[in-house]
Design a protein around this motif. Structure first.
Motif, PDB file in Angstrom:
ATOM      1  N   GLY A 297       0.813  -1.207   0.000  1.00  0.00           N
ATOM      2  CA  GLY A 297       0.000   0.000   0.000  1.00  0.00           C
ATOM      3  C   GLY A 297       0.847   1.257   0.000  1.00  0.00           C
ATOM      4  O   GLY A 297       0.535   2.237  -0.678  1.00  0.00           O
TER       5      GLY A 297
ATOM      6  N   ILE B  79      -1.725   3.516  -1.930  1.00  0.00           N
ATOM      7  CA  ILE B  79      -3.111   3.123  -1.687  1.00  0.00           C
ATOM      8  C   ILE B  79      -3.189   2.615  -0.253  1.00  0.00           C
ATOM      9  O   ILE B  79      -2.288   1.911   0.207  1.00  0.00           O
ATOM     10  CB  ILE B  79      -3.578   2.015  -2.664  1.00  0.00           C
ATOM     11  CG1 ILE B  79      -3.475   2.504  -4.113  1.00  0.00           C
ATOM     12  CG2 ILE B  79      -5.015   1.593  -2.364  1.00  0.00           C
ATOM     13  CD1 ILE B  79      -3.807   1.429  -5.140  1.00  0.00           C
TER      14      ILE B  79
ATOM     15  N   ILE C 284     -10.741   0.611 -10.468  1.00  0.00           N
ATOM     16  CA  ILE C 284      -9.540   1.308 -10.005  1.00  0.00           C
ATOM     17  C   ILE C 284      -9.151   2.338 -11.068  1.00  0.00           C
ATOM     18  O   ILE C 284      -9.263   2.087 -12.264  1.00  0.00           O
ATOM     19  CB  ILE C 284      -8.380   0.319  -9.771  1.00  0.00           C
ATOM     20  CG1 ILE C 284      -8.749  -0.682  -8.668  1.00  0.00           C
ATOM     21  CG2 ILE C 284      -7.100   1.059  -9.379  1.00  0.00           C
ATOM     22  CD1 ILE C 284      -7.688  -1.748  -8.432  1.00  0.00           C
TER      23      ILE C 284
ATOM     24  N   LYS D 144      -3.688   4.603 -10.386  1.00  0.00           N
ATOM     25  CA  LYS D 144      -3.435   3.595  -9.360  1.00  0.00           C
ATOM     26  C   LYS D 144      -3.160   2.223  -9.975  1.00  0.00           C
ATOM     27  O   LYS D 144      -2.263   1.502  -9.527  1.00  0.00           O
ATOM     28  CB  LYS D 144      -4.620   3.521  -8.396  1.00  0.00           C
ATOM     29  CG  LYS D 144      -4.783   4.765  -7.536  1.00  0.00           C
ATOM     30  CD  LYS D 144      -5.975   4.645  -6.599  1.00  0.00           C
ATOM     31  CE  LYS D 144      -6.112   5.892  -5.734  1.00  0.00           C
ATOM     32  NZ  LYS D 144      -7.279   5.821  -4.835  1.00  0.00           N
TER      33      LYS D 144
END
Length: 236
Positions: free
Chosen positions: A22, A27, A45, A49
């Protein structure tokens, strides 16, 4: 194996914990958990990303969606339906009159350079002023070779030109050449017409576009996904 299970497997193979991964892809760990559990749709998404995630995991986006989220068959069915609902006009005289009327329209506006206007009229004359052709229907091959290029130039000049943004420019060129109206593209690709206009006109950043919408758009308009969206930075 599902798509979200495959992403989890690849993350583990790369040696990342959810928290580490992450942080690398910017994220939150909670969202990563949602994606890997199938609780949040991977296909929604954003491009920014997804590009970053799949670059780190060394996954090809197009191959991944072809395998786990096949969308091309559905698009093909919708294209067939669209063609049935919007049959191509092949009557030579009808097409000739319609195009001549549109040429007269852009001429009356006086916003197109004389040399450019002459070029379009020359294209028109080459095909539609052929006396031997006027009694025969226009074939698909002739439509693509002679009619579509004229229509493209008309649409281009009636719109006032192309956007400066490279992605928008490529989309608009493909859009003008396709014969689709923006509402058709929007419906087939699953995006509101207003939102699609916002992306094209620069009000929205393409990096925020859902990846499945971007893939459908490229497939429908015959654009190269990797080339078109390479400017959506993986670091965002």
């Amino acid at each position: 194996m599902t798509g979200y299970e495959y992403i989890k497997q690849k993350r583990i193979e790369k040696g990342y914990t959810i928290r580490q991964f992450g942080k690398v892809v910017n994220i939150t760990p909670r969202m990563i958990s949602y994606y890997e559990a199938g609780e949040k749709p991977i296909e929604h998404i954003s491009l920014n990303k997804m590009n970053k995630m799949f670059d780190v995991l060394e996954i090809d986006i197009e191959d991944f969606f072809d395998c786990y989220y096949p969308y091309k068959h559905d698009i093909d069915l919708q294209i067939v339906k669209w063609r049935c609902d919007n049959p191509l006009e092949c009557d030579f005289q009808i097409v000739k009159k319609k195009i001549y009327a549109r040429l007269a329209q852009i001429k009356s506006r006086g916003t197109i350079e004389e040399s450019k206007l002459k070029q379009i009229y020359d294209m028109y004359d080459d095909f539609f002023c052929n006396e031997q052709r006027k009694f025969f229907p226009i074939s698909m091959e002739e439509y693509n070779k002679f009619v579509n290029p004229i229509l493209y130039q008309i649409k281009l000049n009636m719109s006032g030109g192309l956007p400066e943004n490279d992605i928008s420019r490529s989309i608009m060129i493909a859009f003008y050449q396709s014969g689709y109206k923006i509402k058709d593209v929007s419906k087939i690709c699953g995006i509101a017409s207003q939102n699609l206009n916002y992306y094209i006109n620069g009000k929205y950043d393409y990096g925020s576009l859902h990846v499945d919408t971007a893939l459908k758009l490229c497939y429908l308009l015959k654009l190269d996904f990797k080339i078109l969206f390479e400017s959506c930075e993986k670091s965002n």
